[in-house]
Motif scaffolding. Sequence first.
Motif, PDB file in Angstrom:
ATOM      1  N   LEU A  19       0.690  -6.595  -2.743  1.00  0.00           N
ATOM      2  CA  LEU A  19      -0.242  -5.605  -2.209  1.00  0.00           C
ATOM      3  C   LEU A  19      -1.499  -5.543  -3.075  1.00  0.00           C
ATOM      4  N   VAL A  20      -1.321  -5.608  -4.389  1.00  0.00           N
ATOM      5  CA  VAL A  20      -2.464  -5.575  -5.301  1.00  0.00           C
ATOM      6  C   VAL A  20      -3.343  -6.808  -5.094  1.00  0.00           C
ATOM      7  N   ILE A  21      -2.712  -7.969  -4.926  1.00  0.00           N
ATOM      8  CA  ILE A  21      -3.466  -9.208  -4.680  1.00  0.00           C
ATOM      9  C   ILE A  21      -4.231  -9.105  -3.363  1.00  0.00           C
ATOM     10  N   GLY A  22      -3.562  -8.622  -2.319  1.00  0.00           N
ATOM     11  CA  GLY A  22      -4.236  -8.452  -1.030  1.00  0.00           C
ATOM     12  C   GLY A  22      -5.393  -7.477  -1.121  1.00  0.00           C
ATOM     13  N   ALA A  23      -5.193  -6.379  -1.856  1.00  0.00           N
ATOM     14  CA  ALA A  23      -6.256  -5.383  -2.019  1.00  0.00           C
ATOM     15  C   ALA A  23      -7.454  -5.967  -2.747  1.00  0.00           C
ATOM     16  N   SER A  51       2.422   2.712  -1.392  1.00  0.00           N
ATOM     17  CA  SER A  51       1.691   1.675  -2.121  1.00  0.00           C
ATOM     18  C   SER A  51       0.563   1.087  -1.279  1.00  0.00           C
ATOM     19  N   SER A  52       0.851   0.832  -0.010  1.00  0.00           N
ATOM     20  CA  SER A  52      -0.158   0.256   0.878  1.00  0.00           C
ATOM     21  C   SER A  52      -1.326   1.204   1.065  1.00  0.00           C
ATOM     22  N   ILE A  53      -1.042   2.499   1.183  1.00  0.00           N
ATOM     23  CA  ILE A  53      -2.116   3.479   1.373  1.00  0.00           C
ATOM     24  C   ILE A  53      -3.076   3.441   0.192  1.00  0.00           C
ATOM     25  N   ILE A  54      -2.524   3.403  -1.017  1.00  0.00           N
ATOM     26  CA  ILE A  54      -3.376   3.415  -2.208  1.00  0.00           C
ATOM     27  C   ILE A  54      -4.237   2.160  -2.289  1.00  0.00           C
ATOM     28  N   VAL A  55      -3.642   0.995  -2.086  1.00  0.00           N
ATOM     29  CA  VAL A  55      -4.422  -0.237  -2.240  1.00  0.00           C
ATOM     30  C   VAL A  55      -5.437  -0.414  -1.116  1.00  0.00           C
ATOM     31  N   PHE A  91      -4.390   0.160 -11.543  1.00  0.00           N
ATOM     32  CA  PHE A  91      -4.888  -1.200 -11.400  1.00  0.00           C
ATOM     33  C   PHE A  91      -5.980  -1.285 -10.336  1.00  0.00           C
ATOM     34  N   VAL A  92      -5.785  -0.568  -9.224  1.00  0.00           N
ATOM     35  CA  VAL A  92      -6.782  -0.607  -8.152  1.00  0.00           C
ATOM     36  C   VAL A  92      -8.076   0.054  -8.599  1.00  0.00           C
TER      37      VAL A  92
END
Length: 646
Positions: free
Chosen positions: A498-502, A550-554, A374-375
């Motif tokens: 996390l995806v929304i924040g990214a 997850s946080s690292i990736i986004v 997704f990112v």
Amino acid sequence: MHHPISGEAADAPRRTAISSLYSHVISALAALGTVWIFAIMLLICADVIGLKLFARPLYGVIEFTENSIVPIVFLQLAAVLRHGRLTRADFLFAPLKANRPGIAGMMDAVFLLIGGGIFAVLAAELLGDFTAALGNGEYIGTRGVFTMPTWPFRLLTAIGAVATAVEFARCVTLALARCRSRQEVLALSVTLGLFALSLALIMWMEPGRLALGGLIILGLVVLLAAGMHVAPVMMLVGLVGIWLIRDNPTIAFKALKTATTGTVNKFDFGVIPLFVLMGLFTDISGIGRDAYRVAAWWTRKLLGGLGIATVVANAIFAAVTGISIASAAVFSKLAVPQMVAHGYTPRFATGTVAGSSVLGMLLPPSLLLIIYAFVAEASVGKLFLAAIIPGLFLALLFCATILLMARYWPGFVGQPASVVDLEAETLVSSARRLLPIGVLITVIIGGVYLGWFTPTQAGAVGALAAMGITILRGKLNRSALWMVMQETGLISVSVLMLVIGASMLSKALVISTLPMQMVDFATASGFGFWGVLGLFLLIVVLMGMFLDASSIIVITVPIALPLIVTLGVPVIGPDVVIWFGIVTVVAVEMGLLTPPFGISVFVVKSTVGSICTLGDVFIGSLPFVLAMAVLIVVLMAFPSLVTLAF
């Protein structure tokens, strides 16, 4: 003698009643979101059955699912915050909270106040969205086939945002209530002052776009290290960055609303809660126990046999869960007691479980691969297929590592005793035990590979199949079902936020032109693709010591991907995005085993108790970290191992 009741005492029952009512409202909203996920699973399965068997799909399922994801997230977000499941990096904050709880509480109050302000702004924007949709008669679908008004989805999203803002305010009140000393008040004042001073200084200096991009990254790092929740941090720095770059708060607020409602409202994002749901059903069904029994019997005569059995069982279990934490918890209960009882050292036993648990994040269906897809705007199906060979190769590397340690480092492994007490297996009994896993793997990987299902449909069918297996095994009662559904919501919402924040962070970085400038600089400097990749992998592994995967990736992928694609296409080929995703996930997995964060290590330690120290688990998992480094080198030398499957 009559003593009048004080005003404060008289108000206490009223406050208690209001608090109780509020708690019930939060729980009801979360329950609605949880049941909604389950309903989507059933709808998608009904659509698949209707289409594949009767050529009669259920019209509107895709549109309904897409419009459901955002309200599902926001309906449960307040509960996620209340349960402490909103992701944060607490490697500095946790020690401060243990040693100076008052000061930590004041810092937390500031962070929560900022988070509440962000969601209050967002709630106002979302309420405006709702009134516009209601007034304009906005609908989804196609007239004459399927239509549904959008205002109920917008209303529920806005209600969830309001509830989240209120929950942030409640948490601020609780943090401030713990203020007892002048020092704590000073900590609160200093933290607020630093925020105000930093913002005033930036506005006074009027830096250019590129400098603001650098300040966005700096602010992100500082706030993450200080202990602010990851998603609100990315939303904050993105919001402030866009505000300063465009010099218009209205544009920044609109960007925040767009990042919230226009990022995860796609059918593909339904794969996250559905695969989480499937993984949790397989967790309670006993599938992991069966896989371990079979693997333990057939590897009993090998050096380090029970360790190899743990790796094999983890690989099988990973193919139907996609969550490494679930693997770590399951096999800590199954494998560690068996291995210790048969003469293996606790260090080796716990390290093997922690190390092999990361297979759940590489072998499909992997939650990390889904997040990366997704990112990076890549194909989930391609990533699943690309991960099969590297995932199996990593499992073989783990087995080879155990064999070598058992042969040349017996003091580390232990002195295994006879395993004659293991339950005997035949080919027939092994096949019977592994049949449910085979069915699920066929549904997921086979369905995606053959084009029967999209990944989201495979997740729904897999979740329903896992639920059926759990029922047939007699492991599903009312409390277990509710636990699975509730946990599905908590995990899914924390990931989707996390995806929304990214998305908000990416918008600010793109406007700042920082990623494009990085590409130009790296191209002109002569670092080359491998130099840039090596630096990226080093940063990811170091971040893994403090942040969750997850946080690292986004955080890292949106910054690095443009540079990797520009430099990597001539070296790796057109599938560089897929290849980079596999390499990134392996590097991120290394962080799951490295101190001081090492979430898989913490899960194993909390499960096994006092059988060994936390340091023992970290040391025991170190050989597996080295094996993962070997895999990265192999993938760099032979990129075709990733692209061979598609």
